[in-house]
Write an enzyme that holds these catalytic residues in place. Sequence first.
Site, PDB file in Angstrom:
ATOM      1  N   GLU A  46      -1.650  -0.887   5.641  1.00 55.33           N
ATOM      2  CA  GLU A  46      -1.333  -0.682   7.237  1.00 55.33           C
ATOM      3  C   GLU A  46      -1.546  -1.880   8.076  1.00 55.33           C
ATOM      4  O   GLU A  46      -1.273  -1.980   9.071  1.00 55.33           O
ATOM      5  CB  GLU A  46      -1.928   0.512   7.676  1.00 55.33           C
ATOM      6  CG  GLU A  46      -1.537   1.737   7.094  1.00 55.33           C
ATOM      7  CD  GLU A  46      -1.970   3.107   7.691  1.00 55.33           C
ATOM      8  OE1 GLU A  46      -2.830   2.772   8.389  1.00 55.33           O
ATOM      9  OE2 GLU A  46      -1.295   4.076   7.779  1.00 55.33           O
ATOM     10  N   HIS A  79      -5.936  -5.665  -1.364  1.00 53.81           N
ATOM     11  CA  HIS A  79      -4.923  -5.550  -2.304  1.00 53.81           C
ATOM     12  C   HIS A  79      -5.328  -4.497  -3.505  1.00 53.81           C
ATOM     13  O   HIS A  79      -4.475  -3.706  -3.911  1.00 53.81           O
ATOM     14  CB  HIS A  79      -4.325  -6.930  -3.250  1.00 53.81           C
ATOM     15  CG  HIS A  79      -4.129  -8.026  -2.064  1.00 53.81           C
ATOM     16  ND1 HIS A  79      -4.556  -9.039  -1.805  1.00 53.81           N
ATOM     17  CD2 HIS A  79      -2.700  -7.993  -1.630  1.00 53.81           C
ATOM     18  CE1 HIS A  79      -3.902  -9.694  -1.036  1.00 53.81           C
ATOM     19  NE2 HIS A  79      -2.718  -9.160  -1.080  1.00 53.81           N
ATOM     20  N   MET A 114       1.247 -11.821  -2.612  1.00 53.26           N
ATOM     21  CA  MET A 114       1.505 -13.184  -2.488  1.00 53.26           C
ATOM     22  C   MET A 114       0.653 -13.889  -3.124  1.00 53.26           C
ATOM     23  O   MET A 114       0.140 -14.927  -3.196  1.00 53.26           O
ATOM     24  CB  MET A 114       2.074 -13.592  -1.066  1.00 53.26           C
ATOM     25  CG  MET A 114       3.188 -13.120  -0.582  1.00 53.26           C
ATOM     26  SD  MET A 114       3.916 -14.328   0.584  1.00 53.26           S
ATOM     27  CE  MET A 114       2.590 -14.589   1.861  1.00 53.26           C
TER      28      MET A 114
HETATM   29  O1  PAF Z   1       2.585  -8.586   2.709  1.00 50.54           O
HETATM   30  C1  PAF Z   1       2.615  -9.580   1.831  1.00 50.54           C
HETATM   31  O2  PAF Z   1       1.916  -9.988   1.027  1.00 50.54           O
HETATM   32  C2  PAF Z   1       4.023 -10.052   1.807  1.00 50.54           C
HETATM   33  O3  PAF Z   1       4.782 -10.108   2.915  1.00 50.54           O
HETATM   34  C3  PAF Z   1       4.900  -9.437   0.769  1.00 50.54           C
HETATM   35  C4  PAF Z   1       5.146  -7.960   1.075  1.00 50.54           C
HETATM   36  C5  PAF Z   1       4.304  -9.499  -0.715  1.00 50.54           C
HETATM   37  C6  PAF Z   1       6.365 -10.061   0.543  1.00 50.54           C
HETATM   38  O4  PAF Z   1       6.191 -11.209   0.414  1.00 50.54           O
END
Ligand code: PAF
Length: 281
Positions: free
Chosen positions: A150, A39, A32
Amino acid sequence: MDIATFRRVAPMRLQVSQWKANGHIVGVVPTMGALHDGHLSLVRAARENADRVIVTIFVNPKQFNNADDLTNYPRTEESDKKKLAPFGVDAIYAPAATEIYPEGFSTNISVANVSDGLCGAHRPGHFDGVATVVTKLLLQTGADVVFFGEKDFQQLKIVKRLVRDLDIPTRIFGCPTVRDKDNLAMSSRNSQLSARDRAAAPALYQAISAARDKILSGQTIESALQKARSDILAAGFADVEYLELRDEADLQPTNQVDKPARLLVAATIGGVRLIDNIQVP
Ligand code: PAF
């Protein structure tokens, strides 16, 4: 060079079909935005396990059960792109909301059992929103492999279940939680913490690690969790939403540690909700 950014599903699919025609494996990292090192570790894993890497950026309104939370969620696409630049990402898929939820959209993906309890009990509708958007993102990008952290352990289990149940031809990689130097799990929400709350926040991980050690050294689960709860509150958290031991395979409550289990916690500090989990043993 700028990373190609797709806002519409049709050109995204065209690009993916060209890659696949050349035999390339497509890896997808759903996000998101508000990217942090957690990330980026998923992007690194994607780079190592796929020929082409797509990062999706979509702040999914359907998974927010609180309007303020959605409004306050950081939106940082330009700086996200800069962070992704060194990783050789092939494309960003940042769809317009209408590409995900076109007018008249009426489908809801709901995954029973694994969604029950934990975050599912405290954020009504959240996991339906996650399951629905993840299904769409996997189908729209044609992901061969997809990467999840995780840290959101219940989310990872839900995605595994839905991919299996719906025969979506995507392989799922669960990647270890990335932590700051003081062991606070990386989260886009950490940027919303005041300096004082940020300093107190690592107490969450300290408490669950100490509880795990106590359980493994033979203390009862109940007393170890009770102490962890009071340590979290003493550190300045306003409340502990849940602190539970669950079976790692099916995420059902357990009081056994002779097979893999997870200790999972959610707690709020300064109005910011943080989650974390740890494997036991
Ligand atoms: O973990 C996230 O950032 C969100 O829940 C996802 C998997 C991108 C779904 O919007």
